[in-house]
Design an enzyme around this catalytic site. Structure first.
Site, PDB file in Angstrom:
ATOM      1  N   ALA A  73       0.851  -1.187   0.000  1.00 19.87           N
ATOM      2  CA  ALA A  73       0.000   0.000   0.000  1.00 19.87           C
ATOM      3  C   ALA A  73       0.892   1.243   0.000  1.00 19.87           C
ATOM      4  O   ALA A  73       2.111   1.135   0.098  1.00 19.87           O
ATOM      5  CB  ALA A  73      -0.883  -0.020   1.235  1.00 19.87           C
ATOM      6  N   GLY A 121      -0.205  -5.259   0.907  1.00 22.02           N
ATOM      7  CA  GLY A 121      -1.382  -5.220   0.044  1.00 22.02           C
ATOM      8  C   GLY A 121      -1.122  -5.860  -1.308  1.00 22.02           C
ATOM      9  O   GLY A 121      -2.037  -6.431  -1.914  1.00 22.02           O
ATOM     10  N   GLU A 124      -1.629  -9.405  -0.693  1.00 21.99           N
ATOM     11  CA  GLU A 124      -3.052  -9.660  -0.425  1.00 21.99           C
ATOM     12  C   GLU A 124      -3.856  -9.693  -1.725  1.00 21.99           C
ATOM     13  O   GLU A 124      -4.804 -10.459  -1.859  1.00 21.99           O
ATOM     14  CB  GLU A 124      -3.608  -8.604   0.534  1.00 21.99           C
ATOM     15  CG  GLU A 124      -3.075  -8.798   1.956  1.00 21.99           C
ATOM     16  CD  GLU A 124      -3.542  -7.711   2.897  1.00 21.99           C
ATOM     17  OE1 GLU A 124      -3.084  -6.570   2.740  1.00 21.99           O
ATOM     18  OE2 GLU A 124      -4.374  -7.987   3.779  1.00 21.99           O
ATOM     19  N   GLU A 144       3.237  -6.112   7.568  1.00 19.55           N
ATOM     20  CA  GLU A 144       2.511  -5.012   8.221  1.00 19.55           C
ATOM     21  C   GLU A 144       2.829  -4.852   9.702  1.00 19.55           C
ATOM     22  O   GLU A 144       2.843  -3.725  10.215  1.00 19.55           O
ATOM     23  CB  GLU A 144       0.998  -5.205   8.051  1.00 19.55           C
ATOM     24  CG  GLU A 144       0.475  -4.907   6.656  1.00 19.55           C
ATOM     25  CD  GLU A 144       0.563  -6.092   5.698  1.00 19.55           C
ATOM     26  OE1 GLU A 144       1.281  -7.066   6.003  1.00 19.55           O
ATOM     27  OE2 GLU A 144      -0.079  -6.045   4.645  1.00 19.55           O
ATOM     28  N   MET A 329      36.528  -2.901  17.621  1.00 18.62           N
ATOM     29  CA  MET A 329      35.927  -2.167  16.511  1.00 18.62           C
ATOM     30  C   MET A 329      36.624  -2.465  15.190  1.00 18.62           C
ATOM     31  O   MET A 329      35.980  -2.701  14.170  1.00 18.62           O
ATOM     32  CB  MET A 329      35.956  -0.653  16.799  1.00 18.62           C
ATOM     33  CG  MET A 329      35.150  -0.250  17.997  1.00 18.62           C
ATOM     34  SD  MET A 329      33.435  -0.821  17.946  1.00 18.62           S
ATOM     35  CE  MET A 329      32.752   0.260  16.699  1.00 18.62           C
ATOM     36  N   ASP A 348      47.655  -3.711  12.728  1.00 23.14           N
ATOM     37  CA  ASP A 348      47.775  -3.486  14.165  1.00 23.14           C
ATOM     38  C   ASP A 348      49.270  -3.420  14.481  1.00 23.14           C
ATOM     39  O   ASP A 348      50.116  -3.602  13.588  1.00 23.14           O
ATOM     40  CB  ASP A 348      47.091  -4.609  14.965  1.00 23.14           C
ATOM     41  CG  ASP A 348      46.618  -4.115  16.345  1.00 23.14           C
ATOM     42  OD1 ASP A 348      45.384  -3.986  16.553  1.00 23.14           O
ATOM     43  OD2 ASP A 348      47.483  -3.841  17.206  1.00 23.14           O
ATOM     44  N   VAL A 405      42.148   2.874  16.490  1.00 24.63           N
ATOM     45  CA  VAL A 405      43.073   2.540  17.584  1.00 24.63           C
ATOM     46  C   VAL A 405      42.509   3.127  18.876  1.00 24.63           C
ATOM     47  O   VAL A 405      41.405   3.669  18.890  1.00 24.63           O
ATOM     48  CB  VAL A 405      44.519   3.049  17.297  1.00 24.63           C
ATOM     49  CG1 VAL A 405      45.019   2.502  15.974  1.00 24.63           C
ATOM     50  CG2 VAL A 405      44.612   4.559  17.335  1.00 24.63           C
ATOM     51  N   LYS A 412      46.014   8.858  18.502  1.00 26.81           N
ATOM     52  CA  LYS A 412      45.280   8.925  17.234  1.00 26.81           C
ATOM     53  C   LYS A 412      45.968   9.883  16.268  1.00 26.81           C
ATOM     54  O   LYS A 412      46.143   9.576  15.089  1.00 26.81           O
ATOM     55  CB  LYS A 412      43.826   9.359  17.477  1.00 26.81           C
ATOM     56  CG  LYS A 412      42.946   8.232  18.005  1.00 26.81           C
ATOM     57  CD  LYS A 412      41.482   8.574  17.850  1.00 26.81           C
ATOM     58  CE  LYS A 412      40.576   7.541  18.512  1.00 26.81           C
ATOM     59  NZ  LYS A 412      40.488   6.260  17.846  1.00 26.81           N
ATOM     60  N   ASN A 458      29.045  -0.518  18.319  1.00 28.47           N
ATOM     61  CA  ASN A 458      29.433  -1.860  18.743  1.00 28.47           C
ATOM     62  C   ASN A 458      28.189  -2.684  19.088  1.00 28.47           C
ATOM     63  O   ASN A 458      27.351  -2.201  19.857  1.00 28.47           O
ATOM     64  CB  ASN A 458      30.316  -1.699  19.993  1.00 28.47           C
ATOM     65  CG  ASN A 458      30.922  -2.999  20.460  1.00 28.47           C
ATOM     66  OD1 ASN A 458      30.939  -3.983  19.730  1.00 28.47           O
ATOM     67  ND2 ASN A 458      31.407  -3.004  21.683  1.00 28.47           N
TER      68      ASN A 458
HETATM   69  P1  NAD Z   1      40.543  -1.861  21.395  1.00 25.37           P
HETATM   70  O1  NAD Z   1      41.381  -1.523  22.557  1.00 25.37           O
HETATM   71  O2  NAD Z   1      39.722  -3.112  21.412  1.00 25.37           O
HETATM   72  O3  NAD Z   1      41.461  -1.934  20.086  1.00 25.37           O
HETATM   73  C1  NAD Z   1      42.415  -0.986  19.772  1.00 25.37           C
HETATM   74  C2  NAD Z   1      43.453  -1.696  18.916  1.00 25.37           C
HETATM   75  O4  NAD Z   1      44.301  -0.713  18.362  1.00 25.37           O
HETATM   76  C3  NAD Z   1      44.344  -2.679  19.680  1.00 25.37           C
HETATM   77  O5  NAD Z   1      44.330  -3.934  19.032  1.00 25.37           O
HETATM   78  C4  NAD Z   1      45.727  -2.053  19.609  1.00 25.37           C
HETATM   79  O6  NAD Z   1      46.770  -3.028  19.522  1.00 25.37           O
HETATM   80  C5  NAD Z   1      45.600  -1.270  18.313  1.00 25.37           C
HETATM   81  N1  NAD Z   1      46.577  -0.192  18.175  1.00 25.37           N
HETATM   82  C6  NAD Z   1      47.057   0.653  19.103  1.00 25.37           C
HETATM   83  N2  NAD Z   1      47.938   1.494  18.535  1.00 25.37           N
HETATM   84  C7  NAD Z   1      48.002   1.183  17.209  1.00 25.37           C
HETATM   85  C8  NAD Z   1      48.719   1.684  16.100  1.00 25.37           C
HETATM   86  N3  NAD Z   1      49.578   2.668  16.258  1.00 25.37           N
HETATM   87  N4  NAD Z   1      48.505   1.131  14.898  1.00 25.37           N
HETATM   88  C9  NAD Z   1      47.641   0.113  14.748  1.00 25.37           C
HETATM   89  N5  NAD Z   1      46.951  -0.417  15.773  1.00 25.37           N
HETATM   90  C10 NAD Z   1      47.130   0.115  16.983  1.00 25.37           C
HETATM   91  O7  NAD Z   1      39.624  -0.600  21.136  1.00 25.37           O
HETATM   92  P2  NAD Z   1      38.190  -0.512  20.450  1.00 25.37           P
HETATM   93  O8  NAD Z   1      37.148  -0.717  21.479  1.00 25.37           O
HETATM   94  O9  NAD Z   1      38.183  -1.325  19.225  1.00 25.37           O
HETATM   95  O10 NAD Z   1      38.137   1.034  20.077  1.00 25.37           O
HETATM   96  C11 NAD Z   1      38.816   1.569  18.991  1.00 25.37           C
HETATM   97  C12 NAD Z   1      38.264   2.933  18.665  1.00 25.37           C
HETATM   98  O11 NAD Z   1      36.867   2.813  18.361  1.00 25.37           O
HETATM   99  C13 NAD Z   1      38.337   3.934  19.804  1.00 25.37           C
HETATM  100  O12 NAD Z   1      38.566   5.205  19.271  1.00 25.37           O
HETATM  101  C14 NAD Z   1      36.959   3.866  20.422  1.00 25.37           C
HETATM  102  O13 NAD Z   1      36.602   5.052  21.091  1.00 25.37           O
HETATM  103  C15 NAD Z   1      36.117   3.676  19.190  1.00 25.37           C
HETATM  104  N6  NAD Z   1      34.822   3.059  19.449  1.00 25.37           N
HETATM  105  C16 NAD Z   1      34.705   2.032  20.327  1.00 25.37           C
HETATM  106  C17 NAD Z   1      33.461   1.462  20.552  1.00 25.37           C
HETATM  107  C18 NAD Z   1      33.311   0.303  21.512  1.00 25.37           C
HETATM  108  O14 NAD Z   1      32.186   0.051  21.975  1.00 25.37           O
HETATM  109  N7  NAD Z   1      34.356  -0.438  21.796  1.00 25.37           N
HETATM  110  C19 NAD Z   1      32.341   1.945  19.879  1.00 25.37           C
HETATM  111  C20 NAD Z   1      32.495   2.986  18.957  1.00 25.37           C
HETATM  112  C21 NAD Z   1      33.749   3.526  18.752  1.00 25.37           C
END
Ligand code: NAD
Length: 719
Positions: A73, A121, A124, A144, A329, A348, A405, A412, A458
């Site tokens: 619909a 719909g 249907e 629906e 992540m 990593d 990271v 960062k 996440n």
């Molecule tokens: P995490 O600690 O699980 O993983 C971070 C990884 O980064 C580790 O494996 C570490 O070895 C690696 N790392 C560190 N330095 C590095 C480098 N120079 N080069 C490459 N790798 C490197 O963290 P996470 O929970 O996955 O979070 C990662 C990012 O995502 C953060 O900014 C966090 O705020 C963001 N985030 C997290 C969530 C969550 O719920 N966990 C949700 C959204 C966003």
């Protein structure tokens, strides 16, 4: 005009075929898909009237000239239609039901040739024909309930009589689209053929029915008689289903239980009487706020997808992606990218992290194999598309990088500067930071225009939202490429402007501030969880904090306090900080607000933990008696006001995007439609009065000047 075309409407053509058969072909002019909007239904009425006066008619075949049959619909019209007086809605239903019944009663066999999608719909309509042939790649269904209603054009009457009560309950209450094999198995269609053979097969079935080789009259009668089920079996089927469906749908979604009751009520009746019951009960669910909010959500979803699609022209194709960090992540992003077809490098700094990231992806893929949603070959392909690495060697050919990271601005910035030197000048860099301002991270870069935020949630494979954050210097090309990449990963991107916490975390932390203040008033956290889950959140704030990680929450809270010191600073250490001081980090170390134990399937289960009570007791400022309703008010008010601020500060462009961000990012209860819709439903004047009652709790509870104006003018955010 071809003399065989007897009606040539903007939505339907009626073509006389050889052998006294007629084709009714849906082909909405200027639209990509057919739907049963007012214009189409009007033409269908004329078509049926034409068919009824033909003296020689051996068969009617209903087809579509589009890639899909009929998607349903016209959902856009639901708002206007359902708000009419109940008698008027009923009159409309009776008219359409009458029309479908006239199709069912035509004096010749009828067949629907279903290609693409026949939903709601549209399906249907197919149920009103005697026979159905389906292309093997087509899908049918009655979705629906996802809009807070149930099939209202005869679906609840015809489907159980065709496929049995149990099957019909499952089809209608799940709202799932059904593949051709399932539809055939359940008896909802009579034949499945390849798309090329669809037309011939439908005509062939029609000819067989006309020749008496297929007993179409019997099939027709079956749909018009009471359900063939003994009284006891009938009661068993519906009563058992009611309990099960009620448990599954939860208290906030009335439609699935209402439809089971409707089917039960009309089970002993013939078609016309049953249709009246269906219509009466349909109106009741159609006029609930739940239906209005779910329909609003559906339309907002379409709108934000359209907005995201608009970025496509400026986007650079992402053929090769990379993610920095193989943690929770990074691993999730790598899995999602690879499984949706974009190969990705996963870098990593340590090997075990890479192995863990790959292990996580393999675990998710294995689950899909167990559920028969993936073949081992496909799993191997997906895993092959994730290239773990400790070096930047292959980064020259990467189109887009997601930095994931640790959440530390210095780390960062250092990582982003490193990677900028390794990629081509065209490569788009993004950060998955949860809180750190994108403009700040960009200040370390040589090409800040190539940089923007890409905030995933996440667990990445499950959460639909990606916030794409436009920094002060981000180019349209960077933003558009991130949007297109998110879409290619099957996500719903929303573009927001830069600020600490962006959209979702900026409103989530005020909600946590509300939680902290309740704890300081001596309210038990498990009770707060229960009340907020009762409100509709997937998990209460204590449980959510444990899942996120209490240390992560404290860290992010500090960033937010720095960004918005007037509102988000804490006068004293928060309860969560005290728990972290005591090495309670949440699920990650099995102790937070709750204690966590693995069950037999390895899933973490939360258990009460008496030792927390003593830790929190030390933080109580003044014990107050707080009702459940007041808990909701103290939690929701700061969240709602902060979302309004995001809209007023242009962090988010529209109320639709603001509300969808919360629903898709943090599971805001969908039946409430979003936080702005929640204010609209309450009325701004009532909302401001409520906020004023809690004014002493701090600036997070103070409505903005624009909210006050809206209260006076009775202005809502959504129409
Ligand atoms: P995490 O600690 O699980 O993983 C971070 C990884 O980064 C580790 O494996 C570490 O070895 C690696 N790392 C560190 N330095 C590095 C480098 N120079 N080069 C490459 N790798 C490197 O963290 P996470 O929970 O996955 O979070 C990662 C990012 O995502 C953060 O900014 C966090 O705020 C963001 N985030 C997290 C969530 C969550 O719920 N966990 C949700 C959204 C966003």
């Amino acid at each position: 005009m071809d003399e065989n075309i007897r009606i040539d409407g903007s939505a339907i053509k009626l073509v006389v075929l050889s052998s006294n058969c007629v084709e009714v072909c849906f082909d909405r002019l200027g639209e990509p898909m057919n739907k049963l909007d007012a214009e189409t239904l009007e033409q269908l009425e004329a078509v049926v009237a034409y068919l009824e006066q033909l003296t020689e008619l051996d068969g009617v075949m209903i087809t579509s000239a589009k890639d899909t049959f009929i998607v349903g619909a016209d959902i856009k019209s639901f708002g206007a239609v359902f708000t009419q007086p109940a008698e008027d809605v009923l009159a409309m239903l009776h008219q359409i039901n009458g029309l479908f019944s006239r199709i069912e009663d035509l004096p010749c066999p009828t067949v629907a040739a279903i290609n693409g999608l026949a939903l709601g719909g549209g399906f249907e309509l197919c149920l009103s024909t005697d026979l159905r042939v389906m292309a093997d790649d087509a899908k049918v269904g009655l979705p629906e309930v996802k809009l807070g209603i149930f099939p209202g054009w005869g679906g609840t009457v015809r489907l159980p009589r065709m496929i049995g009560a149990d099957n019909a309950i499952e089809w209608i209450c799940s709202g799932n689209e059904k593949r051709s094999a399932d539809a055939l198995r359940d008896g909802a269609v009579d034949a499945v053929v390849s798309g090329e053979r669809l037309r011939d097969a439908a005509l062939d079935l029609l000819a067989q029915a006309h020749a008496g080789k297929v007993d179409y009259k019997n099939r027709r009668e079956e749909k018009q008689q009471p359900l063939k089920l003994g009284q006891l079996d009938c009661m068993m089927a519906f009563e058992t289903a009611k309990g099960f469906i009620a448990g599954k749908a939860g208290p906030h979604y009335p439609a699935p239980v209402a439809v089971v009751m409707t089917m039960q009520k009309h089970a002993g009746l013939g078609r016309d009487a049953a249709l009246v019951i269906e219509a009466n009960n349909f109106v009741k669910v159609a006029q609930t706020p739940v239906c209005r909010n779910l329909v609003g959500l559906f339309l907002n979803d379409q709108l934000i997808k359209k907005i995201a699609g608009g970025y496509r022209t400026q986007a650079v194709p992402v053929k090769q992606a990379a993610v920095l960090g193989a943690g929770i992540m990074g691993g999730g992003i790598a899995y999602q990218s690879a499984s949706k077809g974009t190969p990705i490098l996963m870098k990593d700094i340590n090997e075990p992290a890479l192995q863990a990231g790959l292990g996580e992806a393999a675990g998710l893929l294995n689950k899909q194999i167990e559920r028969k949603r993936m073949t081992p070959l496909k799993m191997a392909q997906v895993l092959g598309a994730i290239r773990p690495t400790l070096s930047y060697d292959a980064f020259k050919s990467v189109d887009l990088v997601v930095e994931a990271v640790v959440e530390n601005p210095k780390v960062k910035q250092a990582v982003l500067m490193d990677v900028e030197d390794q990629v081509s000048p065209e490569t788009i860099l993004t950060s998955n930071t949860s809180t750190i301002a994108i403009t700040h991270l960009a200040s370390a870069l040589k090409r800040p225009e190539n940089f923007c935020g890409m905030h995933f949630f996440n667990p990445v494979h499950r959460m639909p939202l990606v916030e794409v954050i436009r920094g002060a210097q981000s180019s349209e090309r960077a933003v558009a490429t991130a949007v297109a990449y998110a879409l290619s990963m099957g996500k719903t991107p929303i573009v927001v402007n830069d600020c600490p916490g962006f959209l979702v975390n900026r409103v989530l932390f005020p909600y946590f501030a509300g939680f902290n203040s309740l704890l300081e008033s001596g309210v038990d956290f498990a009770r707060i969880d229960r009340v907020m889950e009762g409100f509709g959140w997937p998990m209460g704030p204590a449980y959510l904090s444990d899942v996120v990680g209490l240390d992560t929450a404290v860290h992010a809270q500090k960033v937010m306090a720095q960004g918005f010191p007037d509102r988000m600073g804490y006068a004293r250490r928060s309860v969560i900080e005290i728990l972290v001081d005591n090495k309670r980090l949440g699920q990650k170390n099995t102790v937070g607000f709750y204690r966590y134990e693995k069950d037999r399937r390895g899933k973490l289960q939360k258990k009460p933990d008496a030792s927390v009570t003593a830790l929190i007791a030390g933080q109580i400022v003044q014990t107050e008696t707080v009702s459940d309703e007041q808990i909701v008010q103290r939690m929701m008010t700061p969240l709602c006001i902060e979302l309004v601020r995001c809209l007023e500060d242009s962090v988010v462009a529209s109320p639709a995007e603001a509300d969808m961000g919360l629903v898709y990012g943090i599971g805001f209860p969908p039946f409430r439609g979003g936080a702005l819709r929640y204010i609209d439903d309450m009325g701004m004047d009532a909302f401001c009065q409520q906020a004023d009652h809690w004014s002493a709790l701090g600036a997070l509870y103070h409505p903005t000047a624009d909210m006050r104006k809206r209260a006076v003018n009775n202005q809502s955010y959504h129409v």
